[in-house]
Write a protein that holds these residues in place. Structure first.
Motif, PDB file in Angstrom:
ATOM      1  N   PHE A   1      -9.288  15.632  -0.712  1.00  0.00           N
ATOM      2  CA  PHE A   1     -10.306  15.046  -1.593  1.00  0.00           C
ATOM      3  C   PHE A   1     -11.636  15.761  -1.425  1.00  0.00           C
ATOM      4  CE2 PHE A   1     -12.055  12.427   1.874  1.00  0.00           C
ATOM      5  CZ  PHE A   1     -10.944  12.234   2.690  1.00  0.00           C
ATOM      6  N   PRO A   2     -12.399  15.802  -2.500  1.00  0.00           N
ATOM      7  CA  PRO A   2     -13.696  16.474  -2.433  1.00  0.00           C
ATOM      8  C   PRO A   2     -14.753  15.549  -1.851  1.00  0.00           C
ATOM      9  CG  PRO A   2     -13.328  15.633  -4.636  1.00  0.00           C
ATOM     10  CD  PRO A   2     -12.109  15.254  -3.822  1.00  0.00           C
TER      11      PRO A   2
ATOM     12  N   PHE B   1     -17.287  13.276  -2.695  1.00  0.00           N
ATOM     13  CA  PHE B   1     -17.380  12.572  -3.963  1.00  0.00           C
ATOM     14  C   PHE B   1     -18.750  12.762  -4.590  1.00  0.00           C
ATOM     15  CE2 PHE B   1     -14.335   9.504  -1.734  1.00  0.00           C
ATOM     16  CZ  PHE B   1     -13.249  10.294  -2.068  1.00  0.00           C
ATOM     17  N   GLY B   2     -18.761  12.962  -5.881  1.00  0.00           N
ATOM     18  CA  GLY B   2     -20.023  13.021  -6.597  1.00  0.00           C
ATOM     19  C   GLY B   2     -20.118  14.201  -7.527  1.00  0.00           C
TER      20      GLY B   2
ATOM     21  N   LEU C   1      -1.965   6.082   5.283  1.00  0.00           N
ATOM     22  CA  LEU C   1      -2.417   4.824   4.680  1.00  0.00           C
ATOM     23  C   LEU C   1      -3.929   4.808   4.480  1.00  0.00           C
ATOM     24  CD1 LEU C   1      -0.345   2.269   6.825  1.00  0.00           C
ATOM     25  CD2 LEU C   1       0.151   3.059   4.517  1.00  0.00           C
ATOM     26  N   ILE C   2      -4.616   5.489   5.376  1.00  0.00           N
ATOM     27  CA  ILE C   2      -6.069   5.391   5.430  1.00  0.00           C
ATOM     28  C   ILE C   2      -6.718   6.000   4.183  1.00  0.00           C
ATOM     29  CG2 ILE C   2      -6.476   7.557   6.696  1.00  0.00           C
ATOM     30  CD1 ILE C   2      -8.297   5.827   8.545  1.00  0.00           C
ATOM     31  N   HIS C   3      -7.746   5.327   3.684  1.00  0.00           N
ATOM     32  CA  HIS C   3      -8.480   5.851   2.531  1.00  0.00           C
ATOM     33  C   HIS C   3      -9.975   5.898   2.759  1.00  0.00           C
ATOM     34  CE1 HIS C   3      -4.781   5.462  -0.006  1.00  0.00           C
ATOM     35  NE2 HIS C   3      -5.291   6.582  -0.458  1.00  0.00           N
ATOM     36  N   SER C   4     -10.385   5.906   4.013  1.00  0.00           N
ATOM     37  CA  SER C   4     -11.818   6.065   4.256  1.00  0.00           C
ATOM     38  C   SER C   4     -12.120   7.555   4.363  1.00  0.00           C
ATOM     39  CB  SER C   4     -12.224   5.332   5.534  1.00  0.00           C
ATOM     40  OG  SER C   4     -11.569   5.906   6.631  1.00  0.00           O
ATOM     41  N   GLN C   5     -13.386   7.882   4.425  1.00  0.00           N
ATOM     42  CA  GLN C   5     -13.759   9.284   4.531  1.00  0.00           C
ATOM     43  C   GLN C   5     -13.471   9.805   5.947  1.00  0.00           C
ATOM     44  OE1 GLN C   5     -17.750   9.698   2.851  1.00  0.00           O
ATOM     45  NE2 GLN C   5     -17.102   8.435   1.127  1.00  0.00           N
TER      46      GLN C   5
ATOM     47  N   TYR D   1     -14.748  11.315   9.344  1.00  0.00           N
ATOM     48  CA  TYR D   1     -15.971  11.400  10.141  1.00  0.00           C
ATOM     49  C   TYR D   1     -15.783  12.259  11.392  1.00  0.00           C
ATOM     50  CZ  TYR D   1     -17.450   7.639   7.111  1.00  0.00           C
ATOM     51  OH  TYR D   1     -17.768   6.902   5.997  1.00  0.00           O
TER      52      TYR D   1
ATOM     53  N   HIS E   1     -19.991   6.181  -8.505  1.00  0.00           N
ATOM     54  CA  HIS E   1     -18.967   6.033  -7.471  1.00  0.00           C
ATOM     55  C   HIS E   1     -18.173   4.734  -7.621  1.00  0.00           C
ATOM     56  CE1 HIS E   1     -20.245   9.595  -5.236  1.00  0.00           C
ATOM     57  NE2 HIS E   1     -21.418   9.319  -5.768  1.00  0.00           N
TER      58      HIS E   1
ATOM     59  N   PHE F   1     -12.938   7.945  -7.591  1.00  0.00           N
ATOM     60  CA  PHE F   1     -13.047   9.018  -6.610  1.00  0.00           C
ATOM     61  C   PHE F   1     -12.057   8.846  -5.464  1.00  0.00           C
ATOM     62  CE2 PHE F   1     -17.111   9.715  -8.766  1.00  0.00           C
ATOM     63  CZ  PHE F   1     -16.967  11.067  -9.048  1.00  0.00           C
ATOM     64  N   ILE F   2     -12.068   7.707  -4.794  1.00  0.00           N
ATOM     65  CA  ILE F   2     -11.207   7.505  -3.619  1.00  0.00           C
ATOM     66  C   ILE F   2      -9.747   7.780  -3.990  1.00  0.00           C
ATOM     67  CG2 ILE F   2     -10.427   5.832  -1.878  1.00  0.00           C
ATOM     68  CD1 ILE F   2     -13.176   4.417  -2.366  1.00  0.00           C
TER      69      ILE F   2
ATOM     70  N   SER G   1      -7.549   0.579  -2.755  1.00  0.00           N
ATOM     71  CA  SER G   1      -7.302   1.552  -1.688  1.00  0.00           C
ATOM     72  C   SER G   1      -7.655   1.035  -0.292  1.00  0.00           C
ATOM     73  CB  SER G   1      -8.088   2.841  -1.967  1.00  0.00           C
ATOM     74  OG  SER G   1      -9.472   2.594  -1.920  1.00  0.00           O
TER      75      SER G   1
ATOM     76  N   THR H   1      -6.308   1.285   4.325  1.00  0.00           N
ATOM     77  CA  THR H   1      -7.092   1.403   5.555  1.00  0.00           C
ATOM     78  C   THR H   1      -6.907   0.143   6.401  1.00  0.00           C
ATOM     79  OG1 THR H   1      -8.669   2.661   4.213  1.00  0.00           O
ATOM     80  CG2 THR H   1      -9.371   2.056   6.432  1.00  0.00           C
TER      81      THR H   1
ATOM     82  N   GLY I   1     -19.647   2.936  -4.096  1.00  0.00           N
ATOM     83  CA  GLY I   1     -18.952   3.995  -3.371  1.00  0.00           C
ATOM     84  C   GLY I   1     -19.252   4.045  -1.881  1.00  0.00           C
TER      85      GLY I   1
ATOM     86  N   ASP J   1     -18.688   3.878   1.731  1.00  0.00           N
ATOM     87  CA  ASP J   1     -17.396   3.949   2.410  1.00  0.00           C
ATOM     88  C   ASP J   1     -17.213   2.743   3.328  1.00  0.00           C
ATOM     89  OD1 ASP J   1     -14.969   5.257   2.975  1.00  0.00           O
ATOM     90  OD2 ASP J   1     -15.792   6.153   4.800  1.00  0.00           O
ATOM     91  N   ILE J   2     -15.973   2.261   3.411  1.00  0.00           N
ATOM     92  CA  ILE J   2     -15.669   1.250   4.438  1.00  0.00           C
ATOM     93  C   ILE J   2     -14.801   1.931   5.477  1.00  0.00           C
ATOM     94  CG2 ILE J   2     -13.740   0.228   3.105  1.00  0.00           C
ATOM     95  CD1 ILE J   2     -14.790  -2.494   4.550  1.00  0.00           C
ATOM     96  N   THR J   3     -15.252   1.874   6.731  1.00  0.00           N
ATOM     97  CA  THR J   3     -14.589   2.633   7.783  1.00  0.00           C
ATOM     98  C   THR J   3     -13.572   1.761   8.524  1.00  0.00           C
ATOM     99  OG1 THR J   3     -16.194   1.982   9.465  1.00  0.00           O
ATOM    100  CG2 THR J   3     -16.730   3.927   8.143  1.00  0.00           C
ATOM    101  N   PRO J   4     -12.611   2.408   9.194  1.00  0.00           N
ATOM    102  CA  PRO J   4     -11.658   1.639  10.007  1.00  0.00           C
ATOM    103  C   PRO J   4     -12.374   0.769  11.047  1.00  0.00           C
ATOM    104  CG  PRO J   4     -10.886   3.887   9.733  1.00  0.00           C
ATOM    105  CD  PRO J   4     -12.267   3.840   9.149  1.00  0.00           C
TER     106      PRO J   4
END
Lengths: 186, 396
Positions: free
Chosen positions: A37-38, A40-41, A61-65, A67, B122, B174-175, B274, B278, B361, B363-366
Motif C-alpha cells: 500500500f502507498p 495514503f493521500g 489480518l492486520i490493516h494498520s499502518q 510503524y 481519507h 485507501f486502507i 478493515s 487488526t 483516516g 490510523d488505529i494501531t494494534p
C-alpha cells in the motif's frame, strides 16, 4: 518467515508504489501472503513519499499502518539526511540504500549499530543497463541480495509480466546486476 | 462439496471490485470519479474500452446523475453497477431512497471516506453512515478478498425476486481501496453459473409504457414503505442462502456476521470493515496470553442482524463497539446505537461502551486496540463502566 514489513522511501514519480507492488506480487507467486500500500493521500511528484509491503507465510489480518518495519529500502539517495529513513526500524533490522558510498560509510552516517546496511549504486546500473535514470527496479535486486524475501524466479516473472518485451528484459538485467553489485555490512 | 480451483491475483480493493463487476456481466455502469473510488470505475471503463466487458459506460456530470442513470437502466431490466465515496454518496442521497423505493437491484461499491468540512480524502464511515436508513442492503468488507466475494454475492442478493433492493459493498477508503492483497478469483464461467443473466419482473419499455414512481398519497404511501421495510428485514434469509451457495463454489464461508474466538469470550470488540482484521490479530495475541477475548464483525450492517448478533455474543460480559463516524448529537454513535437497541430487546446484562476512532483516516494501531480489549476485560471483571463513549487517539 512469520511477518516481514518493508518501508520504501523515494520521491513521487520514482515508482515507489510500483516496486512495492512488484515485491508483493512476487511474494504471491511464491505462495505467500502479501499487502502493498502507498502512503495514503494525494500524489506529489518530487516530494518525499513512502510505500509499504507486508509479506507473510500466513494470511495477513492486520490493516494498520507500518510503524516498525524490519526492512527499509531507500530508493532516492538524496533523502538520506533529509528524511528520517530509519524511523521505527526494528532492532536487527535492515537498510538497503541507493548510494554511491559503501555500506560502512552509510552506517556511520545513519548512526546505527544493531542494523545491517546494504548499498548499491542503482543510478549507475540504470544508466548503463536501461539507458535511463529509472532505478526503482534495481533496488529490488539489492533487496534480494540483502534478504531473500522473495525468490528471484518469481520476481523476474512479475517484472516480465509487468513490462513486456525489451523493457522487461532490461529491468531483469538491472535487477540481476544490482543483486551482484550490492554490498553489505552486518 | 465441489471447490473450484481458483487463481490468485494481487489486486487493490478498487481493482478487485472492478474485476468482480466484469465477471458479473454487468450491462450498465454510470459513475462519476471521486477519490478514493476513482480507480474502481476507471478499471471498469478500461475493461469496456478494451472489449473485455460488454457494457454501457455512462459518463455523467455528477453522482446525482450517476444514480439517476442507474435507476433508469435498472428499471429497463439491466444489471447495473456504480461506485462512489464521500461527497459523491452524499450528493446521491436523494436518489438512494428512490433506488430502494423503486426496488432497483443496483450494486454500488463505496470506498468509504470522510465527509467535508474540513476537506479530507481519507477513510472513515461518515459517508455510508449518513445514508444508513436509505433502504439499501449495506455490506462492509474486511479485506480485498471480501470486497471481491461480496460484490459477486451482492448482485445475486439484490436481484433475488424476494429482495429486489439495491446493495452497497463498502471498503475502507485507501486502507482497502488502495491496498494490494492476495485475492483468490473464481473462473468466469463459475461466476456466470452462479449469477445467470438478470430476469426482471417488470421493465420499462417504450413500446409498452407503464408508470413508475407515481405519486402515492396518504392512502397508499405507508403500505408501500411498509412492504419495503419488511422486505429489507426479511432479506437476511436470502443473504444467508446466497452465502451458502457461494461457499459451495468458492470454499469461502460468509454469513451476515463473523464471530471470531467468541466461544468462551468474556470481553469482545464489535466493529465493521478493515479494523476487524487488526482486532482479530490483537485478539489472537491476547488469547495466547490466556485472555478470553473475541471479535464480532458485522458483514451486513443493514438490515441489522439482531438475532445473529445475540447468538454471536454468547456469554460475553462486556463489549466495546467501534464507530468510525460521528452521529452528531446522538447519545451513542450509529453502530453502537444499533447494538444497544438490540441488546435492550434481548440482553440487558451486557456492559457496552462506544469507541469512536479513525476519523478522516486516522490510523488505529494494534496497541490502541489492545488497550480497548484490556479496558473491556476490566469492565467484564468488575462490572463497572467508566465512560459510555470514548475517543481513541484524539488529541483533546
Amino acid at each position: 518467515m512469520v511477518l516481514v514489513e518493508v518501508r520504501w522511501h523515494g520521491r513521487g514519480g520514482q515508482g515507489i508504489v510500483t516496486v512495492s507492488r512488484i515485491l508483493a506480487q512476487a511474494a504471491l507467486l511464491d505462495g505467500k501472503y502479501a499487502q502493498s500500500f502507498p502512503e495514503f493521500g494525494p500524489e506529489r511528484r518530487g516530494a518525499p513519499v513512502t510505500g509499504y509491503t507486508r509479506i507473510s507465510d500466513e494470511p495477513i489480518l492486520i490493516h494498520s499502518q507500518i510503524y516498525n518495519p524490519n526492512i527499509v529500502v531507500v530508493v532516492d539517495p538524496t533523502l538520506i539526511g533529509k528524511v528520517d529513513v530509519i524511523r521505527g526500524l526494528s532492532p536487527k533490522g535492515l537498510v538497503v540504500a541507493h548510494a554511491s558510498r559503501g555500506p560502512d560509510e552509510l552506517k556511520k552516517i545513519l548512526g546505527v549499530s544493531d542494523v545491517s546496511v546494504y548499498t548499491v549504486d542503482a543510478m549507475k546500473i540504470a544508466l548503463e543497463v536501461l539507458g535511463r535514470p529509472i532505478y526503482n527496479t534495481a533496488m529490488l535486486g539489492a533487496l534480494l541480495k540483502a534478504y531473500p524475501l522473495v525468490t528471484m524466479d518469481s520476481l523476474v516473472k512479475v517484472i516480465r509480466e509487468r513490462f513486456p518485451g525489451a523493457v522487461g528484459e532490461k529491468n531483469v538485467a538491472a535487477i540481476k546486476r544490482a543483486y551482484e553489485e550490492a554490498i553489505g555490512v552486518e | 462439496m465441489v471447490i473450484f480451483m481458483a487463481k490468485v491475483m494481487g489486486l487493490t480493493g478498487n481493482e478487485a471490485i472492478a474485476y468482480a463487476v466484469k465477471q458479473c456481466n454487468v450491462d450498465v455502469v454510470a459513475a462519476y470519479p471521486i477519490t478514493p473510488q476513482t480507480v474502481m470505475v476507471e478499471v471498469i471503463s478500461e475493461y469496456i474500452y478494451n472489449g473485455e466487458m460488454d457494457a454501457e459506460f455512462i459518463c455523467v456530470e455528477s453522482e446525482h446523475s450517476a444514480m439517476s442513470a442507474c435507476i433508469g437502466a435498472s428499471l429497463a431490466g439491466a444489471r447495473v453497477f456504480t461506485g462512489t465515496a464521500s461527497q459523491g454518496l452524499a450528493l446521491m442521497h436523494e436518489m438512494l431512497y428512490i433506488a430502494s423505493g423503486l426496488r432497483c437491484p443496483i450494486v454500488m461499491g463505496v470506498a468509504n471516506r470522510a465527509l467535508s468540512a474540513p476537506l479530507n480524502i481519507h477513510g472513515d464511515h461518515s459517508d455510508m453512515m449518513g445514508s444508513r436508513d436509505c433502504g439499501w442492503i449495506q455490506i462492509y468488507a474486511e479485506n480485498v478478498q471480501e470486497a471481491y466475494d461480496w460484490t459477486i454475492q451482492a448482485f445475486k442478493i439484490a436481484e433475488d425476486p424476494r429482495v429486489l433492493l439495491p446493495v452497497s459493498v463498502n471498503i475502507d477508503g485507501f486502507i482497502l481501496s488502495h491496498c494490494v492483497e492476495n485475492v483468490f478469483v473464481l473462473e468466469d464461467d463459475v461466476v456466470a453459473r452462479f449469477l445467470p443473466p438478470r430476469k426482471p419482473l417488470i421493465t420499462i419499455d417504450p413500446t409498452n409504457p407503464i408508470t413508475v414512481g407515481a405519486m402515492c398519497l396518504p392512502d397508499y404511501y405507508f403500505e408501500v414503505k411498509f412492504q419495503q421495510f419488511q422486505t429489507l428485514n426479511e432479506s437476511l434469509k436470502v443473504i444467508r442462502e446466497v452465502t451458502k451457495e457461494y461457499e459451495s463454489l468458492s470454499g469461502r464461508k460468509y454469513d451476515v456476521l463473523e464471530a471470531y474466538a467468541m466461544e468462551d469470550a468474556e470481553a469482545a470488540i464489535l466493529c465493521i470493515g478493515s479494523t476487524a482484521g487488526t482486532a482479530k490479530e490483537v485478539a489472537k495475541g491476547l488469547r495466547r496470553e490466556g485472555k478470553k477475548v473475541g471479535v464480532v464483525k458485522l458483514w451486513v450492517y443493514r438490515p441489522f442482524p439482531q438475532e445473529d448478533l445475540i447468538k454471536a455474543l454468547g456469554d460475553v460480559k462486556a463489549l466495546a463497539v467501534l464507530d468510525r463516524a460521528f452521529s452528531f448529537g446522538a447519545p451513542f454513535n450509529a453502530l453502537c446505537s444499533d447494538v444497544i437497541s438490540t441488546l435492550y430487546k434481548y440482553r440487558k446484562d451486557i456492559r457496552v461502551f462506544n469507541c469512536v476512532y479513525g476519523l478522516g483516516g486516522r490510523d488505529i494501531t494494534p496497541m490502541e486496540i489492545r488497550g480497548i480489549f484490556e479496558e473491556t476485560l476490566e469492565i467484564a471483571d468488575t462490572g463497572r463502566l467508566k465512560e459510555y463513549v470514548r475517543f481513541i487517539g484524539v488529541r483533546e
